[in-house]
Write a protein that holds these residues in place. Structure first.
Motif, short mmCIF file in Angstrom:
data_model
loop_
_atom_site.label_atom_id
_atom_site.label_comp_id
_atom_site.label_asym_id
_atom_site.label_seq_id
_atom_site.Cartn_x
_atom_site.Cartn_y
_atom_site.Cartn_z
N ALA A 283 -7.54 48.28 53.02
CA ALA A 283 -6.54 48.97 52.20
C ALA A 283 -6.74 48.59 50.74
O ALA A 283 -6.85 47.41 50.40
N LEU A 284 -6.80 49.61 49.88
CA LEU A 284 -6.86 49.39 48.44
C LEU A 284 -5.54 49.87 47.85
O LEU A 284 -5.22 51.06 47.92
N VAL A 285 -4.79 48.94 47.26
CA VAL A 285 -3.48 49.26 46.70
C VAL A 285 -3.59 49.19 45.18
O VAL A 285 -3.92 48.13 44.62
N PHE A 286 -3.32 50.30 44.51
CA PHE A 286 -3.45 50.38 43.06
C PHE A 286 -2.09 50.47 42.39
O PHE A 286 -1.21 51.20 42.85
N VAL A 287 -1.94 49.73 41.27
CA VAL A 287 -0.73 49.76 40.47
C VAL A 287 -1.13 50.16 39.05
O VAL A 287 -1.94 49.48 38.42
N HIS A 288 -0.57 51.25 38.55
CA HIS A 288 -0.94 51.76 37.23
C HIS A 288 -0.26 50.94 36.11
O HIS A 288 0.53 50.03 36.37
N GLY A 289 -0.57 51.30 34.89
CA GLY A 289 -0.06 50.57 33.75
C GLY A 289 1.03 51.31 32.99
O GLY A 289 1.64 52.27 33.47
N PHE A 290 1.24 50.86 31.76
CA PHE A 290 2.26 51.39 30.84
C PHE A 290 1.99 52.86 30.51
O PHE A 290 0.85 53.31 30.48
N ASN A 291 3.09 53.60 30.26
CA ASN A 291 3.00 54.95 29.69
C ASN A 291 2.30 55.91 30.65
O ASN A 291 1.40 56.64 30.26
N ASN A 292 2.73 55.90 31.91
CA ASN A 292 2.14 56.77 32.92
C ASN A 292 3.20 57.64 33.59
O ASN A 292 4.20 57.10 34.10
N ARG A 293 2.97 58.94 33.61
CA ARG A 293 3.76 59.81 34.47
C ARG A 293 3.26 59.67 35.91
O ARG A 293 2.18 59.13 36.15
N LYS B 14 -6.91 45.39 58.25
CA LYS B 14 -7.69 44.16 58.34
C LYS B 14 -7.58 43.32 57.07
O LYS B 14 -7.48 42.09 57.13
N ASP B 15 -7.66 43.98 55.93
CA ASP B 15 -7.56 43.24 54.67
C ASP B 15 -7.04 44.17 53.58
O ASP B 15 -7.12 45.40 53.68
N ILE B 16 -6.50 43.56 52.54
CA ILE B 16 -5.85 44.29 51.45
C ILE B 16 -6.42 43.82 50.12
O ILE B 16 -6.52 42.61 49.87
N THR B 17 -6.82 44.78 49.29
CA THR B 17 -7.17 44.48 47.91
C THR B 17 -6.11 45.09 47.01
O THR B 17 -5.79 46.28 47.13
N VAL B 18 -5.54 44.27 46.15
CA VAL B 18 -4.57 44.74 45.15
C VAL B 18 -5.32 44.90 43.83
O VAL B 18 -5.93 43.95 43.35
N MET B 19 -5.31 46.10 43.28
CA MET B 19 -5.92 46.35 41.98
C MET B 19 -4.85 46.89 41.04
O MET B 19 -4.19 47.89 41.35
N ALA B 20 -4.67 46.24 39.91
CA ALA B 20 -3.63 46.63 38.97
C ALA B 20 -4.20 46.73 37.57
O ALA B 20 -5.14 46.02 37.22
#
Length: 421
Positions: A141-151, A214-220
């Motif tokens: 699983a790849l979990v992405f978190v966006h940054g500032f000023n995003n719709r 099985k495993d999780i990668t958090v990308m922010a």
């Protein structure tokens, strides 16, 4: 981490950019000219339409907009919402890797532009688990978190681009928090990340409990790194550790005070995920953030080859990849991790699957510098190393890092009241 500040007006960032330039950068940050807005209404693909598609699960703490063209607003919801979204991406001959082909008008042309082709609201955790089983990606699983000023749509299209261009064999999951998408709402956005900590922690907890994961990668990215770090820290305090399935954390251009990052890292405890950080000393957005944040260095703008950072990162077991010399179409130099084809492929092919990087199988070409942290058994034998081209990364096993100083004491078991800065 020592930032050696001697007053806001003497900041290296201000000396280099100046207040008028910082204001200009802020206006550029807020600019979204050149493409249509409200692109979330699905379009119908014809049989002749080429290209690829990215299916993603989207979790949000935003308030619904009741408009299918936008789906969600920038306001804060007391409950999370879950959607399955498919994005069509033009074929390789019609787009440049690392870029998002935004529609110039509506409806979009899927032959040449990104287009949403389906949106389905999911109403339960079980429906989310069913989606994961259907898009398992080998259990990664790849979990992405966006940054500032995003719709909402900004984060959907950017994540679709990252997943597609990286070639990552993963189940893509986007967490989008309530951003008002205005440069003048920096503080609102920052508080929205705080507001969303529990929702993001629960998202990670639900994934970690799923037997198909099985495993999780958090990308922010950017301000989203604050949300990621706070939620992981909160999980560790609540449970005594970060969930074991969360193997990797990738922080891209982290908009975090370096002293605060040190405390967050320390308070996760001894059993932490493997951290990789992408930095760039010419990041103008982080220079502006430093200016409005007490003139304390931002983590994403450090020079990892300089002391005290080099030794501190080495002992903490943190890998840093310096993108300062990488050219980007982003005028703020704030999104290089997603816009460089070589870097985004490194993320997809190596980092999200938890593989160690070695000089024999990683060569990203001119302009990319790696500073790779050592471990307790390699300190003194393997120094943090910088290489311009080709990229050389020293292989390191995952181990619990020994105590070091990065503002606070990274990896220390010292009670918080005794930590020194």
């Amino acid at each position: 981490m020592k930032h050696h500040s001697s007053g806001a007006i003497s900041s290296p960032g201000l000396q280099r950019f100046g207040i008028p330039a910082l204001l200009l950068f802020a206006l550029v940050l807020g600019g979204c000219a050149g493409h249509a807005r409200g692109v979330m209404a699905p379009v119908l693909l014809t049989g002749a339409t080429g290209g690829s598609k990215v299916d993603m699960l989207v979790v949000t703490s935003r308030v619904p907009s009741d408009d299918p063209a936008t789906l969600f607003t920038g306001e804060r919801s007391p409950r999370p919402y879950l959607n399955e979204i498919t994005v069509s991406i033009p074929s390789g001959a019609k787009r440049k890797s690392g870029t998002v082909q935004w529609p110039k008008r509506l409806p979009p042309n899927p032959e040449t532009e990104f287009a949403v082709t389906s949106v389905n609201q999911l109403n339960s955790v079980e429906e989310g688990r069913t989606w994961f089983r259907q898009h398992a990606g080998g259990g990664h699983a790849l979990v992405f978190v966006h940054g500032f000023n995003n719709r909402y749509e900004d984060s959907v299209f950017r994540f679709a681009q990252i997943v597609h261009d990286s070639g990552a064999k993963v189940a893509p999951i986007l967490f989008t928090w309530p951003s008002r998408a205005s440069v003048f709402d920096y503080n609102y956005d920052k508080e929205s990340t705080n507001y969303s900590r529990v929702a993001f922690e629960q998202t990670l907890r639900t994934l970690a409990k799923d037997p198909d994961v099985k495993d999780i990668t958090v990308m922010a990215h950017s301000m989203g790194t604050w949300l990621a770090m706070e939620s992981l820290r909160q999980m560790a305090i609540r449970d005594g550790k970060v969930a074991s399935k969360i193997d990797n954390v990738i922080l891209a251009s982290p908009d975090i005070d370096v002293d605060v990052f040190a405390r967050q890292f320390t308070e996760m405890g001894d059993k932490r995920p493997q951290f990789t950080i992408f930095v760039s000393q010419d990041d103008k957005a982080l220079a502006a953030s430093r200016f409005i944040s007490g003139d304390v260095q931002r983590l994403g703008a450090i020079n990892p080859a300089e002391e005290p950072y080099r030794t501190q990162l080495e002992r903490a077991g943190i890998t840093v990849i310096d993108l300062t010399k990488v050219k980007s179409g982003d005028r703020l130099n704030h999104g290089k991790f997603a816009e460089s084809p070589e870097v985004v492929q490194l993320i997809g092919q190596r980092l999200v699957t938890g593989q160690t990087l070695t000089d024999s199988n990683v060569s990203l070409g001119q302009g990319i510098t790696a500073v790779v942290a050592g471990t307790v058994n390699t300190v003194g034998k393997v120094a943090a190393t910088t290489v311009a081209a080709p990229l050389t990364v020293l292989e390191q096993p995952k181990r619990v890092p020994k105590k070091t100083e990065l503002g606070a004491t990274l990896g220390s078991k010292t009670p918080s009241s005794e930590l020194s800065y």
